[in-house]
Design a protein around this motif. Sequence first.
Motif, PDB file in Angstrom:
ATOM      1  N   HIS A  53       0.830  -1.197   0.000  1.00 23.01           N
ATOM      2  CA  HIS A  53       0.000   0.000   0.000  1.00 23.01           C
ATOM      3  C   HIS A  53       0.868   1.252   0.000  1.00 23.01           C
ATOM      4  O   HIS A  53       0.574   2.241  -0.669  1.00 23.01           O
ATOM      5  N   ASN A  54       1.973   1.216   0.748  1.00 19.66           N
ATOM      6  CA  ASN A  54       2.887   2.353   0.745  1.00 19.66           C
ATOM      7  C   ASN A  54       3.494   2.582  -0.634  1.00 19.66           C
ATOM      8  O   ASN A  54       3.703   3.730  -1.040  1.00 19.66           O
ATOM      9  N   PHE A  55       3.778   1.493  -1.328  1.00 24.13           N
ATOM     10  CA  PHE A  55       4.305   1.639  -2.687  1.00 24.13           C
ATOM     11  C   PHE A  55       3.256   2.270  -3.596  1.00 24.13           C
ATOM     12  O   PHE A  55       3.569   3.118  -4.442  1.00 24.13           O
ATOM     13  N   SER A  56       1.997   1.871  -3.411  1.00 24.53           N
ATOM     14  CA  SER A  56       0.927   2.497  -4.196  1.00 24.53           C
ATOM     15  C   SER A  56       0.801   3.969  -3.836  1.00 24.53           C
ATOM     16  O   SER A  56       0.457   4.804  -4.680  1.00 24.53           O
ATOM     17  N   ASP A  57       1.120   4.301  -2.564  1.00 26.81           N
ATOM     18  CA  ASP A  57       1.149   5.710  -2.153  1.00 26.81           C
ATOM     19  C   ASP A  57       2.204   6.477  -2.932  1.00 26.81           C
ATOM     20  O   ASP A  57       1.970   7.599  -3.378  1.00 26.81           O
ATOM     21  N   VAL A  58       3.393   5.871  -3.060  1.00 26.31           N
ATOM     22  CA  VAL A  58       4.478   6.514  -3.793  1.00 26.31           C
ATOM     23  C   VAL A  58       4.051   6.807  -5.224  1.00 26.31           C
ATOM     24  O   VAL A  58       4.227   7.913  -5.744  1.00 26.31           O
ATOM     25  N   VAL A  59       3.440   5.802  -5.869  1.00 21.14           N
ATOM     26  CA  VAL A  59       2.981   5.973  -7.255  1.00 21.14           C
ATOM     27  C   VAL A  59       1.894   7.041  -7.342  1.00 21.14           C
ATOM     28  O   VAL A  59       1.936   7.929  -8.207  1.00 21.14           O
ATOM     29  N   SER A  60       0.930   6.976  -6.431  1.00 25.52           N
ATOM     30  CA  SER A  60      -0.181   7.927  -6.469  1.00 25.52           C
ATOM     31  C   SER A  60       0.291   9.348  -6.185  1.00 25.52           C
ATOM     32  O   SER A  60      -0.184  10.304  -6.797  1.00 25.52           O
ATOM     33  N   ALA A  90      -5.811  12.415 -12.431  1.00 25.78           N
ATOM     34  CA  ALA A  90      -4.943  11.822 -11.405  1.00 25.78           C
ATOM     35  C   ALA A  90      -5.775  11.253 -10.262  1.00 25.78           C
ATOM     36  O   ALA A  90      -5.487  10.159  -9.750  1.00 25.78           O
ATOM     37  N   ALA A  91      -6.803  11.968  -9.862  1.00 26.68           N
ATOM     38  CA  ALA A  91      -7.682  11.490  -8.788  1.00 26.68           C
ATOM     39  C   ALA A  91      -8.364  10.187  -9.193  1.00 26.68           C
ATOM     40  O   ALA A  91      -8.493   9.253  -8.391  1.00 26.68           O
ATOM     41  N   PHE A  92      -8.798  10.111 -10.443  1.00 26.61           N
ATOM     42  CA  PHE A  92      -9.458   8.893 -10.948  1.00 26.61           C
ATOM     43  C   PHE A  92      -8.481   7.716 -10.934  1.00 26.61           C
ATOM     44  O   PHE A  92      -8.822   6.612 -10.491  1.00 26.61           O
ATOM     45  N   ILE A  93      -7.257   7.941 -11.420  1.00 30.18           N
ATOM     46  CA  ILE A  93      -6.238   6.882 -11.451  1.00 30.18           C
ATOM     47  C   ILE A  93      -5.908   6.417 -10.039  1.00 30.18           C
ATOM     48  O   ILE A  93      -5.835   5.209  -9.757  1.00 30.18           O
ATOM     49  N   ASN A  94      -5.729   7.361  -9.128  1.00 25.52           N
ATOM     50  CA  ASN A  94      -5.377   7.009  -7.754  1.00 25.52           C
ATOM     51  C   ASN A  94      -6.499   6.251  -7.048  1.00 25.52           C
ATOM     52  O   ASN A  94      -6.243   5.334  -6.264  1.00 25.52           O
ATOM     53  N   ALA A  95      -7.739   6.632  -7.318  1.00 22.68           N
ATOM     54  CA  ALA A  95      -8.870   5.924  -6.723  1.00 22.68           C
ATOM     55  C   ALA A  95      -8.932   4.492  -7.246  1.00 22.68           C
ATOM     56  O   ALA A  95      -9.217   3.551  -6.498  1.00 22.68           O
ATOM     57  N   ALA A  96      -8.664   4.322  -8.538  1.00 23.63           N
ATOM     58  CA  ALA A  96      -8.667   2.984  -9.129  1.00 23.63           C
ATOM     59  C   ALA A  96      -7.574   2.114  -8.516  1.00 23.63           C
ATOM     60  O   ALA A  96      -7.788   0.925  -8.233  1.00 23.63           O
ATOM     61  N   THR A  97      -6.393   2.696  -8.271  1.00 21.64           N
ATOM     62  CA  THR A  97      -5.306   1.914  -7.668  1.00 21.64           C
ATOM     63  C   THR A  97      -5.627   1.522  -6.231  1.00 21.64           C
ATOM     64  O   THR A  97      -5.234   0.442  -5.776  1.00 21.64           O
ATOM     65  N   LEU A  98      -6.349   2.376  -5.522  1.00 21.93           N
ATOM     66  CA  LEU A  98      -6.777   2.021  -4.169  1.00 21.93           C
ATOM     67  C   LEU A  98      -7.598   0.731  -4.179  1.00 21.93           C
ATOM     68  O   LEU A  98      -7.392  -0.171  -3.367  1.00 21.93           O
ATOM     69  N   ILE A  99      -8.524   0.643  -5.122  1.00 23.46           N
ATOM     70  CA  ILE A  99      -9.406  -0.520  -5.200  1.00 23.46           C
ATOM     71  C   ILE A  99      -8.639  -1.763  -5.643  1.00 23.46           C
ATOM     72  O   ILE A  99      -8.835  -2.865  -5.110  1.00 23.46           O
ATOM     73  N   MET A 150      -9.593  17.696  -5.541  1.00 21.43           N
ATOM     74  CA  MET A 150      -9.839  16.266  -5.660  1.00 21.43           C
ATOM     75  C   MET A 150      -8.538  15.476  -5.812  1.00 21.43           C
ATOM     76  O   MET A 150      -8.407  14.358  -5.315  1.00 21.43           O
ATOM     77  N   ASN A 151      -7.588  16.046  -6.529  1.00 25.09           N
ATOM     78  CA  ASN A 151      -6.295  15.388  -6.707  1.00 25.09           C
ATOM     79  C   ASN A 151      -5.579  15.242  -5.368  1.00 25.09           C
ATOM     80  O   ASN A 151      -5.080  14.162  -5.017  1.00 25.09           O
ATOM     81  N   MET A 152      -5.528  16.327  -4.596  1.00 24.30           N
ATOM     82  CA  MET A 152      -4.878  16.280  -3.290  1.00 24.30           C
ATOM     83  C   MET A 152      -5.648  15.370  -2.333  1.00 24.30           C
ATOM     84  O   MET A 152      -5.058  14.717  -1.471  1.00 24.30           O
TER      85      MET A 152
END
Length: 305
Positions: A53-60, A90-99, A150-152
């Motif tokens: 999850h932290n790695f996904s944080d780095v990417v997001s 970016a918000a859309f991509i990050n939300a998708a990676t969360l799921i 939304m991005n932040m």
Amino acid sequence: MSHSHNHNHSHNHSDLKGRNLLISILLNIIITVAQVIGGLLSGSLSLLSDALHNFSDVVSLMVSYIAERLSKKQASLQKTFGYKRAEILAAFINAATLIIVAVLLIIEAVERFQNPQEIESNLVIWLSFVAILGNGFSVLLLKKDSQSNMNMKSAYLHLLTDMMASVAVLIGGLLMKYFQLFLVDSVLTFAIAVYLIIMGYSLLKNSFKVLMLFTPEDIEVEDIVRVVQDIDVIKNVHHVHIWQLNEEEIHLEAHIDFKEDITLSEFDVILHKIEDLVFHNFGINHVNIQPEFGKCDDKHVIVQD
């Protein structure tokens, strides 16, 4: 004819956002490396899942940072809106990676639940505590901007959920150390994943609506039509389009049929009145009106492709 009310943030504020994102990226890179090493040494799935999850944080966060930089680029003849929607994307991509991350965690949690393993809890406890401090600091850095961007918010949610995940991992480590409850590792991983799905879906839905140019949920088209038609000289409002371009711009486009064949200067006065009405009542800050008088089209169609 169109007009806009501009509400741009200062360059200093934008630079501060970028700096905060960079600090958060660096902190999460350090946390990710430490948790991967610790997870492999201890055998803790929850620690490894927290590292994922932290790695996904780095990417997001990197996606958010790039989008924030792009959003400041000027428009051009080929890109008349510039990159104003970069942060929404970016918000859309990050939300998708969360799921996606959450689904992977659930799969791993189920597999480990069926085959629990003994875990070196001391390492889990210390590394989760370090992650809580690092992510907690990053959460504080991004909290203010997350309320209006939304991005932040997507970056903030990644960090907030990861901080909560680290708290859960810490609790799990303590339970494993003092009560030998090794199954709690899988249970906590599963709970974290469910929470990620709930938070990610909400953000995914909201950013999707903006990308698809849906009318903002807090705006009723019929209310706008009624307010504008209350102006004496206006006979009818039709062919209305309302969409949100980004966090700062809501656009209104409409055809207006006038009762009289007014002059251009008279229309300009009415246009300013419309702009003030929709801005103060509905938060719409970009207005584009097509004036009509005696034109043969369907005046009863409020919304049309």
